[in-house]
Design an enzyme around this catalytic site. Structure first.
Site, PDB file in Angstrom:
ATOM      1  N   ARG A 165      14.331  -3.397   8.286  1.00  0.00           N
ATOM      2  CA  ARG A 165      13.607  -3.292   9.555  1.00  0.00           C
ATOM      3  C   ARG A 165      13.388  -4.673  10.151  1.00  0.00           C
ATOM      4  NH1 ARG A 165       9.631   1.886   9.133  1.00  0.00           N
ATOM      5  NH2 ARG A 165      11.193   3.212   8.148  1.00  0.00           N
ATOM      6  N   GLU A 174      11.292  -6.058  11.800  1.00  0.00           N
ATOM      7  CA  GLU A 174       9.906  -6.125  12.259  1.00  0.00           C
ATOM      8  C   GLU A 174       9.680  -7.490  12.898  1.00  0.00           C
ATOM      9  OE1 GLU A 174       7.860  -3.544  11.603  1.00  0.00           O
ATOM     10  OE2 GLU A 174       8.522  -2.605   9.728  1.00  0.00           O
ATOM     11  N   ARG A 201       1.805  -7.039   4.887  1.00  0.00           N
ATOM     12  CA  ARG A 201       2.245  -5.719   4.409  1.00  0.00           C
ATOM     13  C   ARG A 201       3.595  -5.288   4.960  1.00  0.00           C
ATOM     14  NH1 ARG A 201       0.048  -1.899   8.402  1.00  0.00           N
ATOM     15  NH2 ARG A 201      -1.112  -3.214   9.825  1.00  0.00           N
ATOM     16  N   HIS A 202       4.278  -6.172   5.673  1.00  0.00           N
ATOM     17  CA  HIS A 202       5.614  -5.836   6.184  1.00  0.00           C
ATOM     18  C   HIS A 202       6.674  -6.750   5.586  1.00  0.00           C
ATOM     19  CE1 HIS A 202       3.290  -3.837   9.414  1.00  0.00           C
ATOM     20  NE2 HIS A 202       4.303  -2.987   9.375  1.00  0.00           N
ATOM     21  N   GLU A 241      -1.400   1.820   5.197  1.00  0.00           N
ATOM     22  CA  GLU A 241      -0.604   3.048   5.141  1.00  0.00           C
ATOM     23  C   GLU A 241       0.397   2.934   3.993  1.00  0.00           C
ATOM     24  OE1 GLU A 241       1.635   4.148   8.761  1.00  0.00           O
ATOM     25  OE2 GLU A 241       3.282   4.634   7.404  1.00  0.00           O
ATOM     26  N   SER A 275       4.528   8.024   5.044  1.00  0.00           N
ATOM     27  CA  SER A 275       4.582   8.893   6.222  1.00  0.00           C
ATOM     28  C   SER A 275       5.482  10.069   5.903  1.00  0.00           C
ATOM     29  CB  SER A 275       5.155   8.150   7.431  1.00  0.00           C
ATOM     30  OG  SER A 275       4.162   7.346   8.005  1.00  0.00           O
ATOM     31  N   ARG A 305       4.645  -1.503  -1.123  1.00  0.00           N
ATOM     32  CA  ARG A 305       3.244  -1.216  -0.753  1.00  0.00           C
ATOM     33  C   ARG A 305       2.530  -0.508  -1.894  1.00  0.00           C
ATOM     34  NH1 ARG A 305       2.681   0.252   5.644  1.00  0.00           N
ATOM     35  NH2 ARG A 305       3.899  -1.530   6.368  1.00  0.00           N
TER      36      ARG A 305
HETATM   37  P1  ATP Z   1       3.642   0.607   9.619  1.00  0.00           P
HETATM   38  O1  ATP Z   1       3.063   1.412  10.727  1.00  0.00           O
HETATM   39  O2  ATP Z   1       2.641   0.243   8.550  1.00  0.00           O
HETATM   40  O3  ATP Z   1       4.455  -0.545  10.082  1.00  0.00           O
HETATM   41  P2  ATP Z   1       5.649   2.600   9.626  1.00  0.00           P
HETATM   42  O4  ATP Z   1       4.842   3.772  10.054  1.00  0.00           O
HETATM   43  O5  ATP Z   1       6.468   1.869  10.621  1.00  0.00           O
HETATM   44  O6  ATP Z   1       4.689   1.557   8.877  1.00  0.00           O
HETATM   45  P3  ATP Z   1       7.356   4.427   8.291  1.00  0.00           P
HETATM   46  O7  ATP Z   1       8.506   4.427   9.218  1.00  0.00           O
HETATM   47  O8  ATP Z   1       6.376   5.515   8.363  1.00  0.00           O
HETATM   48  O9  ATP Z   1       6.586   3.018   8.434  1.00  0.00           O
HETATM   49  O10 ATP Z   1       7.937   4.235   6.807  1.00  0.00           O
HETATM   50  C1  ATP Z   1       7.442   4.955   5.687  1.00  0.00           C
HETATM   51  C2  ATP Z   1       6.812   4.000   4.685  1.00  0.00           C
HETATM   52  O11 ATP Z   1       7.713   2.954   4.338  1.00  0.00           O
HETATM   53  C3  ATP Z   1       5.579   3.282   5.184  1.00  0.00           C
HETATM   54  O12 ATP Z   1       4.424   4.085   5.074  1.00  0.00           O
HETATM   55  C4  ATP Z   1       5.537   2.080   4.260  1.00  0.00           C
HETATM   56  O13 ATP Z   1       5.005   2.401   2.983  1.00  0.00           O
HETATM   57  C5  ATP Z   1       7.003   1.760   4.082  1.00  0.00           C
HETATM   58  N1  ATP Z   1       7.424   0.728   5.037  1.00  0.00           N
HETATM   59  C6  ATP Z   1       7.860   0.912   6.291  1.00  0.00           C
HETATM   60  N2  ATP Z   1       8.172  -0.235   6.886  1.00  0.00           N
HETATM   61  C7  ATP Z   1       7.946  -1.210   5.981  1.00  0.00           C
HETATM   62  C8  ATP Z   1       8.093  -2.623   5.992  1.00  0.00           C
HETATM   63  N3  ATP Z   1       8.544  -3.249   7.053  1.00  0.00           N
HETATM   64  N4  ATP Z   1       7.767  -3.294   4.876  1.00  0.00           N
HETATM   65  C9  ATP Z   1       7.306  -2.646   3.787  1.00  0.00           C
HETATM   66  N5  ATP Z   1       7.157  -1.321   3.706  1.00  0.00           N
HETATM   67  C10 ATP Z   1       7.465  -0.594   4.788  1.00  0.00           C
HETATM   68 MG    MG Z   2       4.461   5.531   9.175  1.00  0.00          MG
END
Ligand code: ATP
Ligand code: MG
Length: 435
Positions: free
Chosen positions: A211, A213, A219-220, A358, A361, A409
């Site tokens: 990702r 990001e 936490r990312h 979080e 999901s 996480r």
């Molecule tokens: P957030 O809102 O915290 O950025 P997200 O809702 O974008 O997370 P999801 O697409 O729901 O993330 O991904 C499912 C799970 O994967 C998340 O709940 C998290 O545990 C993990 N996850 C997602 N993106 C990341 C990241 N960039 N780094 C670490 N863990 C991640």
């Molecule tokens: Mg999510």
């Protein structure tokens, strides 16, 4: 090495060969000690200088810290030795000597900043605290895999190079695939859904997600490990049961099999397992009401807002444990989540929250072709580009649900790490592409 004994297994009365790193050398004049460290622990080697050959003493006591050494000798009981046993050496060989100046101190006496630790990960992981995190991670993943097997899920591996993204366009890493634009996959989402329409029905995957990001947070990550589950013929509430089951299995296994590692990190194995009561399941509406009522939010939430970090922390403090938030507004959940037929503003999506962040999901998926394609359009995605996916919804797609959580996480929250980067060997973030 043939016949090598681990430090932790050395018993008095045995003739042994041990090998590891020179953790510490203490020269007291007539007697010197070499503390040898390996993956299992430490063992003391005693050099009573008068009793030993001068060249043996020279080799064993002039070695630099962190050099790799093998020792052949006789193990003897010694109350004053750290493990109650020490080795009287007969042969000492330096297999690889370490430079006297080390970029960080593996004995942990001198603290190193996280970037230094990450730049020198091999040395960093010689520290008990750093190593414990990865032993715990491995045990948690092992237990989750076993749990998946118990509930009849088949482990799959889906492509990491894909033609389209799923979780919104901005977070994609583009790559060139034989002259064509492609992307690193953000999630196995669509592939695992395709599998519930196959004979496999119930699948899981533990694999990398990518990702792009923009934000740099504790936490990312830009490359994370996703633990995915998807099953035909279950509701989102049943998916939550499985989700909770994996988490309990992970905590139980760590409590049972990682006592020493937990202790190293300042936890007691006893009482480490999750409380017996099921995790509370709050609807989104209850969650925002409760967060607002804490009086700790800088801005009150209204229906339709995503939970802010503020709100997550306020709720986390109030609930003081894991909890699910269900029934999210459809607009803030992805197109593949099913909405309630009698209330299309509300979706059957859920999140599992840890008080700090979080974790998971998931949701009931839209398995009906027409509403799925409408959902694509509503989210500004071109259904044509996802034809490989939507097509399968025309040939018998069962109702299904699933979820995904980030392994890093999980580990971060499990052992209270300050930064998610500590739960990855070689994290990828905005600043870090090497090592
Ligand atoms: P957030 O809102 O915290 O950025 P997200 O809702 O974008 O997370 P999801 O697409 O729901 O993330 O991904 C499912 C799970 O994967 C998340 O709940 C998290 O545990 C993990 N996850 C997602 N993106 C990341 C990241 N960039 N780094 C670490 N863990 C991640
Ligand atoms: Mg999510």
């Amino acid at each position: 090495m043939r016949d090598r004994t681990y430090a932790a297994d050395v018993e008095p009365g045995e003739s042994v060969t041990v090998a590891g790193w020179a953790h510490e050398i203490r020269d007291l004049g007539g007697i010197a000690f070499l503390i040898l460290r390996d993956g299992s622990g430490r063992i003391q080697v005693k050099f009573a200088k008068e009793d030993l050959d001068a060249s043996l003493v020279e080799t064993g006591t002039n070695v630099t810290r962190e050099s790799v050494v093998s020792v052949v000798g006789e193990a003897e009981a010694e109350d004053r030795a750290p493990t109650g046993v020490e080795i009287v050496p007969e042969e000492v060989e330096v297999l690889a000597s370490a430079e006297p100046e080390l970029p960080l101190d593996p004995s942990g006496k001198v603290d190193a900043e996280l970037p230094t630790r990450l730049d020198n990960r091999s040395l960093d992981l010689r520290r008990e605290e750093a190593k414990a995190v990865f032993e715990i991670r491995a045990e948690a993943l092992r237990a989750i895999r076993e749990f998946f097997r118990e509930v009849g899920a088949t482990e799959i591996t889906t492509p990491k190079i894909v033609a389209t993204g799923t979780e919104g366009g901005t977070e994609l890493f583009p790559i060139t695939y034989f002259g064509q634009e492609a992307f690193m996959n953000q999630s196995p989402q669509l592939f695992k859904q395709l599998m519930v329409a196959s004979g496999l029905e119930r699948v899981c995957e533990i694999g990398p997600i990518f990702r792009a990001e923009e934000h740099n947070t504790p936490r990312h990550l830009n490359e994370a490990t996703s633990i995915d589950f998807e099953s035909a013929f279950i509701t989102h509430h049943e998916a939550m049961d499985v989700c909770e089951g994996t988490l309990r299995a992970a905590y139980d296994a760590v409590a049972t099999n990682c006592g020493a590692e937990l202790e190293t990190l300042g936890f007691e194995a006893e009482g480490f397992a999750l409380p017996d009561e099921g995790f509370p399941r709050l609807t989104y509406e209850e969650a925002i009401e409760r967060a607002n009522a804490t009086g700790e939010l800088t801005e009150q939430l209204v229906w339709g807002d995503d939970l802010t970090t503020d709100a997550e922390h306020a709720l986390g403090d109030a609930i003081d444990g894991h909890y699910f938030v269900t029934d999210w507004p459809s607009d803030i959940k992805p197109f593949y989540i099913q909405d309630y037929d009698d209330d299309p503003e509300v979706s059957k999506g859920f999140d599992l929250m840890h008080p700090r962040m979080e974790l998971v999901s998931g949701g009931q998926r839209e398995h009906r072709y027409e509403p799925l394609v409408e959902g694509f359009e509503a989210q500004g995605l071109d259904p044509e580009a996802f034809d490989y996916y939507t097509r399968m919804f025309r040939y018998g797609m069962p109702p299904h649900a699933g979820w995904a959580y980030g392994a890093e996480r999980l580990v971060t929250t499990m052992v209270g790490l300050a930064n998610i980067r500590e739960a990855v060997l070689f994290p990828r973030d905005r600043q870090r592409l090497s090592p």
